[in-house]
Design a protein around this motif. Structure first.
Motif, PDB file in Angstrom:
ATOM      1  N   GLU A 167       0.858  -1.181   0.000  1.00  0.00           N
ATOM      2  CA  GLU A 167       0.000   0.000   0.000  1.00  0.00           C
ATOM      3  C   GLU A 167       0.894   1.231   0.000  1.00  0.00           C
ATOM      4  O   GLU A 167       1.722   1.387   0.901  1.00  0.00           O
ATOM      5  CB  GLU A 167      -0.906   0.012   1.239  1.00  0.00           C
ATOM      6  N   PRO A 168       0.780   2.115  -1.000  1.00  0.00           N
ATOM      7  CA  PRO A 168       1.696   3.259  -1.082  1.00  0.00           C
ATOM      8  C   PRO A 168       1.666   4.119   0.178  1.00  0.00           C
ATOM      9  O   PRO A 168       0.600   4.447   0.701  1.00  0.00           O
ATOM     10  CB  PRO A 168       1.156   4.042  -2.291  1.00  0.00           C
ATOM     11  N   GLY A 169       2.851   4.438   0.664  1.00  0.00           N
ATOM     12  CA  GLY A 169       2.986   5.285   1.841  1.00  0.00           C
ATOM     13  C   GLY A 169       4.409   5.771   1.970  1.00  0.00           C
ATOM     14  O   GLY A 169       5.343   5.132   1.475  1.00  0.00           O
ATOM     15  N   ASP A 170       4.584   6.921   2.629  1.00  0.00           N
ATOM     16  CA  ASP A 170       5.935   7.445   2.852  1.00  0.00           C
ATOM     17  C   ASP A 170       6.338   7.192   4.302  1.00  0.00           C
ATOM     18  O   ASP A 170       5.897   6.214   4.915  1.00  0.00           O
ATOM     19  CB  ASP A 170       6.003   8.933   2.484  1.00  0.00           C
ATOM     20  N   PHE A 171       7.128   8.083   4.874  1.00  0.00           N
ATOM     21  CA  PHE A 171       7.635   7.888   6.226  1.00  0.00           C
ATOM     22  C   PHE A 171       6.868   8.698   7.269  1.00  0.00           C
ATOM     23  O   PHE A 171       7.357   8.900   8.374  1.00  0.00           O
ATOM     24  CB  PHE A 171       9.122   8.278   6.283  1.00  0.00           C
ATOM     25  N   THR A 172       5.664   9.179   6.949  1.00  0.00           N
ATOM     26  CA  THR A 172       4.933  10.043   7.871  1.00  0.00           C
ATOM     27  C   THR A 172       3.761   9.308   8.517  1.00  0.00           C
ATOM     28  O   THR A 172       3.201   8.359   7.956  1.00  0.00           O
ATOM     29  CB  THR A 172       4.394  11.293   7.149  1.00  0.00           C
ATOM     30  N   GLU A 173       3.368   9.783   9.696  1.00  0.00           N
ATOM     31  CA  GLU A 173       2.260   9.165  10.430  1.00  0.00           C
ATOM     32  C   GLU A 173       0.933   9.367   9.709  1.00  0.00           C
ATOM     33  O   GLU A 173       0.106   8.458   9.635  1.00  0.00           O
ATOM     34  CB  GLU A 173       2.185   9.760  11.832  1.00  0.00           C
ATOM     35  N   GLY A 198       0.676   7.086   6.848  1.00  0.00           N
ATOM     36  CA  GLY A 198       0.543   5.739   7.382  1.00  0.00           C
ATOM     37  C   GLY A 198      -0.872   5.441   7.830  1.00  0.00           C
ATOM     38  O   GLY A 198      -1.396   4.337   7.603  1.00  0.00           O
ATOM     39  N   GLN A 199      -1.518   6.428   8.453  1.00  0.00           N
ATOM     40  CA  GLN A 199      -2.908   6.233   8.884  1.00  0.00           C
ATOM     41  C   GLN A 199      -3.843   6.104   7.684  1.00  0.00           C
ATOM     42  O   GLN A 199      -4.747   5.264   7.673  1.00  0.00           O
ATOM     43  CB  GLN A 199      -3.348   7.394   9.771  1.00  0.00           C
ATOM     44  N   THR A 200      -3.625   6.920   6.676  1.00  0.00           N
ATOM     45  CA  THR A 200      -4.445   6.836   5.467  1.00  0.00           C
ATOM     46  C   THR A 200      -4.276   5.483   4.778  1.00  0.00           C
ATOM     47  O   THR A 200      -5.255   4.839   4.375  1.00  0.00           O
ATOM     48  CB  THR A 200      -4.077   7.960   4.491  1.00  0.00           C
ATOM     49  N   ALA A 201      -3.022   5.039   4.646  1.00  0.00           N
ATOM     50  CA  ALA A 201      -2.752   3.747   4.009  1.00  0.00           C
ATOM     51  C   ALA A 201      -3.350   2.607   4.823  1.00  0.00           C
ATOM     52  O   ALA A 201      -3.911   1.648   4.265  1.00  0.00           O
ATOM     53  CB  ALA A 201      -1.248   3.554   3.845  1.00  0.00           C
ATOM     54  N   ASP A 250       8.965   3.340  11.847  1.00  0.00           N
ATOM     55  CA  ASP A 250       8.114   3.315  13.040  1.00  0.00           C
ATOM     56  C   ASP A 250       7.020   4.368  12.992  1.00  0.00           C
ATOM     57  O   ASP A 250       5.910   4.135  13.480  1.00  0.00           O
ATOM     58  CB  ASP A 250       8.979   3.527  14.297  1.00  0.00           C
ATOM     59  N   VAL A 251       7.325   5.533  12.432  1.00  0.00           N
ATOM     60  CA  VAL A 251       6.329   6.608  12.377  1.00  0.00           C
ATOM     61  C   VAL A 251       5.133   6.173  11.533  1.00  0.00           C
ATOM     62  O   VAL A 251       3.971   6.389  11.899  1.00  0.00           O
ATOM     63  CB  VAL A 251       6.959   7.898  11.821  1.00  0.00           C
ATOM     64  N   THR A 252       5.410   5.562  10.393  1.00  0.00           N
ATOM     65  CA  THR A 252       4.339   5.045   9.550  1.00  0.00           C
ATOM     66  C   THR A 252       3.513   4.000  10.300  1.00  0.00           C
ATOM     67  O   THR A 252       2.282   3.968  10.204  1.00  0.00           O
ATOM     68  CB  THR A 252       4.922   4.416   8.268  1.00  0.00           C
ATOM     69  N   ALA A 253       4.198   3.147  11.047  1.00  0.00           N
ATOM     70  CA  ALA A 253       3.505   2.103  11.806  1.00  0.00           C
ATOM     71  C   ALA A 253       2.585   2.700  12.871  1.00  0.00           C
ATOM     72  O   ALA A 253       1.500   2.163  13.134  1.00  0.00           O
ATOM     73  CB  ALA A 253       4.524   1.168  12.458  1.00  0.00           C
ATOM     74  N   ILE A 254       2.981   3.812  13.481  1.00  0.00           N
ATOM     75  CA  ILE A 254       2.115   4.486  14.448  1.00  0.00           C
ATOM     76  C   ILE A 254       0.824   4.936  13.756  1.00  0.00           C
ATOM     77  O   ILE A 254      -0.272   4.843  14.321  1.00  0.00           O
ATOM     78  CB  ILE A 254       2.840   5.694  15.072  1.00  0.00           C
ATOM     79  N   GLY A 255       0.938   5.411  12.516  1.00  0.00           N
ATOM     80  CA  GLY A 255      -0.248   5.784  11.748  1.00  0.00           C
ATOM     81  C   GLY A 255      -1.146   4.595  11.474  1.00  0.00           C
ATOM     82  O   GLY A 255      -2.380   4.691  11.553  1.00  0.00           O
TER      83      GLY A 255
END
Length: 397
Positions: free
Chosen positions: A265-271, A274-277, A296-301
C-alpha cells in the motif's frame, strides 16, 4: 555513575582477579568469550571487519569513555586494564592509528539531515559523537531541507557552503538528502560519507547502510512463523530507501511462496500517510492479518487506523515498524520493529570520514550492517481462525 567511577570499577574488577592464579585465569576466559561474541557480531555485516570504540568497551564490560582513556594510555587507568583494552582493540580491528589526544584537533564533522523530526537521528548522532571523541573531533547537526517557491523541496546549499568556509573537516549524510546533487556540490572538496542511504549511492562515496533485505526478511519470517500469510506492507513512496524496503518485503514474501498476497500500500515515512494507508487496507475487499511498515512513524499511523476501524492489535491485526526508535518502545505503542544497529552505523561512518580526512586513499566502501528483530506486543499473536475464515469469505464474495 561517573566515568571515573566506571574506570575504577572496571580496573578494580580485573585487578581483583589478579590476586589469585585461578581467579585471573577465570577472568581471562570471560574476556576472551566476550571478545569472540563481538567478533561474530561484526562479521555479520559482510563488509570490512573493524571494531568500534563501543565494541571494544562492550567486549570488556566498561564504558566507552573508559575504553578511550585506556587506549590513549592515560595514567589514571590501571596498567592491567590498559593492556586488556589494547589487546581487545587490536583483536577487533579498531583503527588505532586514528587515535588522538583531545587537544590534537579542533575539527568539526557536520551531520547533514533532511529533518530534525526523525527520532532515529538522535541515536545515530550519539554513536557518531562517541566514535569521533577518539580523534578529538566534535559534531554539528545541520538540517538541509529548505522550501522555496520555485521548487517543492530544495537543499539549503548556503548553509552547507558556510560550513565549508568555516572549515569543517567533512560531512556525514544521513539517508538520501533531498536535492542530493546540489547538496553534494556545496560540500566542495570535503569528504562525504553516507549513513542509512540507498544502495544506489554505493560506489559514489563511502556508504554505511542498513541491510534492508535482511530486515524485511526478519519481519516476514516472524509473521509467517505466527501463522500469517495475508501480509501487507505500507511504504515504497517518498525515497529510494522506501522503494528498496518495499522490494525487500516482496522478496521475503516470495521466499515463503506468498507472492500472490504480497500487497504494498503506497505510503511514505509520515504518520498521517501511514494512517491513510492503514485505513485503505482495513476497509478494502481483502484485509490483511499483518502489516509491515517502512518505519516506526508510519507504523504508528497504521495503529491509529486500526483503532479507528475497531481492529484489536495484535489479535486481529499484527503491526510491525522499522527503526526501533523510542516510538516503538513506548508503552502505548509496544511496537515490534527492526533495530538497524544505529550504534554500529554511526561509528563505522565516523571512522570512514576520519580516514578520508586523514588522506587514506582507498577504494570507495559500502558496508551493509545487519539489523535485528525486536518483538513487542503489536505482533505477539497470530491470526485467529475465525478472522481468516471471514476475510476469505469477503475476498471470495
Amino acid at each position: 555513575m561517573s566515568n571515573d567511577a566506571s574506570g575504577m570499577m572496571g580496573s578494580g574488577r580485573i585487578d581483583a582477579h589478579s590476586d589469585a592464579e585461578e581467579g585471573r585465569t577465570e577472568h581471562t576466559d570471560q574476556v576472551i568469550d566476550q571478545v569472540e561474541r563481538v567478533e561474530e557480531s561484526i562479521a555479520k555485516d559482510g563488509g570490512p571487519t573493524r571494531g568500534t570504540l563501543r565494541d571494544v568497551a562492550d567486549s570488556l564490560g566498561i564504558s566507552s569513555a573508559v575504553a578511550l582513556r585506556a587506549l590513549r594510555g592515560e595514567k589514571e587507568i590501571r596498567p592491567l586494564l590498559r593492556t586488556r583494552v589494547q589487546e581487545a582493540a587490536e583483536r577487533l580491528g579498531f583503527p588505532m592509528e586514528e587515535l588522538a589526544a583531545e587537544a590534537d584537533h579542533n575539527g568539526v564533522i557536520a551531520v547533514l539531515v533532511n529533518t530534525m523530526r526523525n527520532t532515529w537521528i538522535s541515536d545515530l548522532v550519539r554513536a557518531i559523537r562517541i566514535e569521533l571523541a577518539a580523534t578529538g573531533r566534535s559534531v554539528v547537526v545541520v538540517p538541509t531541507r529548505r522550501r522555496v517557491p520555485e521548487y517543492p523541496v530544495a537543499a539549503d546549499t548556503d548553509a552547507i557552503e558556510s560550513l565549508v568556509r568555516l572549515g569543517v573537516d567533512g560531512f556525514l549524510m544521513v539517508s538520501d538528502l533531498q536535492d542530493l546533487e546540489n547538496a553534494l556540490g556545496a560540500t566542495g572538496d570535503r569528504p562525504v560519507v553516507g549513513i542509512g542511504c540507498s544502495r544506489d549511492r554505493a560506489g559514489r562515496f563511502d556508504t554505511v547502510r542498513i541491510d534492508d533485505e535482511v530486515g524485511q526478511g526478519l519481519l516476514v519470517d516472524h509473521l509467517v512463523s505466527l501463522g500469517h500469510s495475508d501480509i501487507a506492507h505500507v511504504g515504497g513512496v517518498g525515497s529510494v530507501v522506501a522503494r528498496e524496503r518495499a522490494d525487500a518485503f516482496r522478496h521475503a514474501m516470495e521466499r515463503h511462496g506468498l507472492s500472490a498476497s504480497a500487497r504494498v500500500e503506497p505510503g511514505d515515512f509520515t504518520e498521517q500517510v501511514g494512517q491513510t494507508a492503514g485505513s485503505m487496507l482495513l476497509r478494502g475487499s481483502q484485509v490483511p492479518t499483518a502489516v509491515t511498515c517502512a518505519n516506526d512513524v508510519t507504523a504508528i499511523g497504521v495503529l491509529a487506523a486500526a483503532r479507528s476501524a475497531g481492529y484489536d492489535v495484535p489479535s486481529q491485526l499484527a503491526v510491525a515498524g522499522y527503526g526501533n526508535t523510542s516510538l516503538a518502545a513506548s508503552g502505548t505503542a509496544e511496537l515490534t520493529s527492526i533495530d538497524p544497529n544505529s550504534d554500529r552505523l554511526g561509528a563505522i561512518a565516523a571512522q570512514f570520514v576520519v580516514e578520508r580526512i586523514s588522506g587514506h586513499d582507498v577504494p570507495v566502501r559500502d558496508v551493509a550492517v545487519a539489523p535485528t528483530l525486536v518483538v513487542r506486543q503489536s505482533s505477539s499473536a497470530g491470526p485467529r481462525a475465525e478472522d481468516r475464515f471471514k476475510r476469505k469469505r469477503i475476498s471470495v464474495d
